[in-house]
Design an enzyme around this catalytic site. Structure first.
Site, PDB file in Angstrom:
ATOM      1  N   ASN A  54     -13.175  53.605  14.443  1.00  0.00           N
ATOM      2  CA  ASN A  54     -13.990  54.073  15.582  1.00  0.00           C
ATOM      3  C   ASN A  54     -13.202  54.251  16.866  1.00  0.00           C
ATOM      4  OD1 ASN A  54     -13.498  51.440  16.143  1.00  0.00           O
ATOM      5  ND2 ASN A  54     -15.621  50.841  16.505  1.00  0.00           N
ATOM      6  N   ASP A  60     -10.815  47.822  11.261  1.00  0.00           N
ATOM      7  CA  ASP A  60     -12.167  47.317  11.003  1.00  0.00           C
ATOM      8  C   ASP A  60     -12.549  47.530   9.543  1.00  0.00           C
ATOM      9  OD1 ASP A  60     -12.878  50.110  10.960  1.00  0.00           O
ATOM     10  OD2 ASP A  60     -12.877  50.030  13.158  1.00  0.00           O
ATOM     11  N   ASP A 235      -6.584  28.660   3.475  1.00  0.00           N
ATOM     12  CA  ASP A 235      -5.664  28.441   4.580  1.00  0.00           C
ATOM     13  C   ASP A 235      -5.227  26.975   4.663  1.00  0.00           C
ATOM     14  OD1 ASP A 235      -4.676  29.935   7.029  1.00  0.00           O
ATOM     15  OD2 ASP A 235      -5.639  28.233   8.023  1.00  0.00           O
ATOM     16  N   GLU A 289      -2.838  28.024   0.327  1.00  0.00           N
ATOM     17  CA  GLU A 289      -1.618  28.143   1.126  1.00  0.00           C
ATOM     18  C   GLU A 289      -1.049  26.738   1.261  1.00  0.00           C
ATOM     19  OE1 GLU A 289       0.010  29.602   5.484  1.00  0.00           O
ATOM     20  OE2 GLU A 289      -1.902  28.612   5.294  1.00  0.00           O
TER      21      GLU A 289
HETATM   22  C1  GLC Z   1      -2.155  29.722   8.211  1.00  0.00           C
HETATM   23  C2  GLC Z   1      -2.369  31.186   8.509  1.00  0.00           C
HETATM   24  C3  GLC Z   1      -1.860  31.471   9.877  1.00  0.00           C
HETATM   25  C4  GLC Z   1      -2.651  30.649  10.849  1.00  0.00           C
HETATM   26  C5  GLC Z   1      -2.648  29.174  10.481  1.00  0.00           C
HETATM   27  C6  GLC Z   1      -3.717  28.439  11.188  1.00  0.00           C
HETATM   28  O1  GLC Z   1      -0.832  29.383   8.190  1.00  0.00           O
HETATM   29  O2  GLC Z   1      -1.771  31.971   7.523  1.00  0.00           O
HETATM   30  O3  GLC Z   1      -1.929  32.833  10.203  1.00  0.00           O
HETATM   31  O4  GLC Z   1      -2.116  30.792  12.125  1.00  0.00           O
HETATM   32  O5  GLC Z   1      -2.862  28.963   9.110  1.00  0.00           O
HETATM   33  O6  GLC Z   1      -4.972  28.830  10.697  1.00  0.00           O
HETATM   34 CA    CA Z   2     -12.215  49.644  15.268  1.00  0.00          CA
END
Ligand code: GLC
Ligand code: CA
Length: 591
Positions: A54, A60, A235, A289
């Site tokens: 947009n 988005d 995360d 992660e």
């Molecule tokens: C993880 C994410 C990173 C973020 C951090 C805190 O490492 O990949 O982008 O800043 O967690 O959420």
């Molecule tokens: Ca946008």
């Protein structure tokens, strides 16, 4: 009566058949239980930077929907979407204000539903980012929590009284550092206590020891799974269980705080409860992660008999040469990188599963970090790296733009950056006088997360075709005039078209999924040569990690048989032990 007896007998007969069918052990492939997520190729989308629909300069959800055909043609079959939830964007969506709302800048829930339907229509799946180590400080739980010590939400977060220095001044409860510089504690005058935040001041850590927090998290997970998402990238998930008693880190621990933060005493308990109460009820995939988790510790999170996660991201390879994971990149050697993959193959057995990735939204660009992004070698080195990621052992994760060989951005000054990690580090290191500005920027420009976050380069038009507006939220790389998806789609030898061929080969070759891995020449300084073997089927991959040509002889009189893919056009070289490799040449042979 007779009929009833007959019915009962029939029912018993049926259930015996059903039980027998259930009890059948799954058909293993090379000892592995086959799963769709083991065979998947995952593509990560950072929504802010993918496609703006947009003209406001911000990527988005409708923008993503408009590019689903592109992704389908690439051949990936799982999309991992970085956070798309309501957020004040202190850390670009990794600070969530409302887990059940779509970020207004990205669109509406209806837009999300349209995206999900479009993904399913194309026989792909969507996994989303589960960010539950912390929330935004604007989340209603935290607003309530900080309002008084007796608020019912107080215990949703981690509050502690401060310590008093000999001179009477206030000190945080312990010496934990934040990943984004400074202390991990912030003082809140309203209730005269400190709250914990491993990341930014605006990212308070949730208190997983509180069963109500876990119930809330499980409930929001069900909300998205019931909508039809196929799982989560989790995360910093090992950080959810905090160290017992939270004593000061020792000087040794301070060198790599993640190792301590990731090994809290209740992690297993929380993940098993999450699996039991949520994940086990869906056909989903999970990837944690696992910052701070060693390769030897990996099975304790992913062994399928433990019922926790399916796989994790281990950072040894992507962070090679970066002192403890977070520092600037020093030197690294190919034998060191190869040793990491061998260690993975040794530590992860038939009940475990691995991931392969060398980039994401937190790391520099693949080709700039591991290849050679000069004009002469960008294309072959990007292709070599894609070859490696798509043929090593584990589910491959590609990051948006790497299929084009997108490069790091020429950052010069603080105002070129958006990332809070850089801004905070600048304050802590340069503004405080500890590090000269030129030294700081020389190191930061190579490793900054914003390198990966510059907008996707779709075509040669203004702003790389990312936005119809004139103000993308982060500058487009000036090389977008020549480096873009439209140009690459038209060139059969582009990184994009080569990556398509690679993904197609992987999709039809189970040896790359379930096959054993063997490094043939661990000590060779520039050649990575390995096999993937599944029963009688064997593939040989040879990669020249160098900007120089090389005549390479395979060890142990091994012969390369039939060449099936090469990142250089031209005649194949097969049935020989001696290979004439071009700079950054990568070849795949069927043996
Ligand atoms: C993880 C994410 C990173 C973020 C951090 C805190 O490492 O990949 O982008 O800043 O967690 O959420
Ligand atoms: Ca946008």
């Amino acid at each position: 009566m007779r009929q009833k007896l007959f019915d009962t007998l029939l029912l018993i007969a049926f259930s015996t058949v059903a039980v027998a069918a259930l009890a059948q052990p799954p058909q293993l492939i090379n000892g592995y239980e086959p799963k769709w997520w083991k065979e998947a190729v995952v593509y990560q989308i950072y929504p802010r930077s993918f496609k703006d629909s947009n003209g406001d300069g911000i990527g988005d959800i409708p923008g993503i929907t408009s590019k689903l055909d592109y992704l389908q043609k690439l051949g990936v079959n799982v999309i991992w979407l970085s956070p798309h939830f309501d957020s004040p964007n202190a850390d670009n969506g990794y600070d969530i204000r409302d887990y059940r709302k779509v970020m207004a800048e990205f669109g509406s829930m209806a837009d999300f539903d349209t995206l999900l339907a479009g993904i399913k229509q194309r026989h792909m799946r969507l996994i989303i980012d589960l960010v539950v180590n912390h929330t935004s400080d604007e989340h209603q739980w935290f607003v309530a929590s900080r309002s008084s010590r007796t608020n019912p939400y107080r215990d949703f977060y981690i509050w502690r009284p401060g310590r008093t220095a000999p001179d009477g001044s206030k000190l945080p409860p312990n010496n934990y550092p934040s990943y984004f510089s400074g202390s991990a504690w912030t003082y809140d005058a309203k209730t005269d206590e400190y709250y914990l935040h491993y990341f930014a001041v605006k990212q308070p850590d949730l208190n997983w020891a509180n069963p109500k927090v876990r119930e809330e998290v499980f409930s929001l997970m069900r909300f998205w799974l019931d909508k039809g998402v196929s799982g989560f990238r989790m995360d910093v998930i090992p950080l959810i269980s905090k160290p017992a008693g939270m004593p000061d880190l020792t000087p040794e621990q301070l060198k790599n705080p993640s190792n301590t933060f990731a090994n809290g005493p209740h992690l297993t308990e929380y993940l098993q409860q999450m699996n039991r109460e949520v994940l086990s009820h869906y056909d989903d995939m999970t990837v944690g992660e696992a910052i701070g988790t060693t390769v030897a510790q990996t099975p304790s999170l992913v062994d399928d008999r433990r019922h926790e996660l399916n796989m994790i991201f281990n950072f040894d390879a992507v962070r090679i040469g970066r002192q403890g994971g977070e520092g600037p990149r020093g030197s690294w050697t190919l034998p060191e990188l190869k040793a990491i993959y061998t260690a993975h193959a040794q530590e992860l057995g038939k009940h475990d599963w691995d991931t392969v990735f060398l980039s994401n939204h937190d790391n520099p660009r693949l080709v700039s970090a591991f290849g050679d992004d000069s004009a002469a070698f960008r294309v072959p080195s990007a292709k070599l790296l894609e070859t490696m990621i798509l043929t090593l052992r584990g589910t491959p994760f590609l990051y948006q733009g790497d299929e084009l060989g997108m490069t790091n951005y020429p950052f010069h000054q603080l105002s070129d950056y958006d990332d809070i990690a850089v801004k905070n580090a600048y304050q802590a290191q340069v503004a405080s006088g500890k590090v000269p500005a030129d030294v700081f920027f020389a190191a930061t420009s190579k490793i900054a997360r914003d390198n990966a976050r510059t907008p996707m380069q779709w075509d040669a038009g203004p702003e790389g075709g990312f936005t119809s507006g004139t103000h993308p939220w982060l500058a487009v790389n000036p090389n977008s005039k020549s480096l873009n998806a439209a140009a690459e789609a038209a060139d059969p030898d582009s990184v994009l078209n080569y990556t398509r061929r690679l993904i197609a080969l992987r999709a039809t070759t189970k040896a790359f999924v379930y096959g054993d891995y063997q490094d043939l020449d661990p000590q060779h300084p520039t050649v990575f040569a390995y096999t993937r073997t599944l029963g009688p089927e064997q593939y040989l991959v040879v990669e020249n990690f160098s900007s120089k040509p090389l005549v390479y002889t395979l060890p142990n009189n091994r012969k390369a048989a039939q060449q099936v893919l090469d990142d250089y056009p031209g005649p194949a070289e097969g049935n020989t032990s001696t290979l004439h490799l071009q700079p950054w040449e990568a070849r795949i042979y069927k043996q």
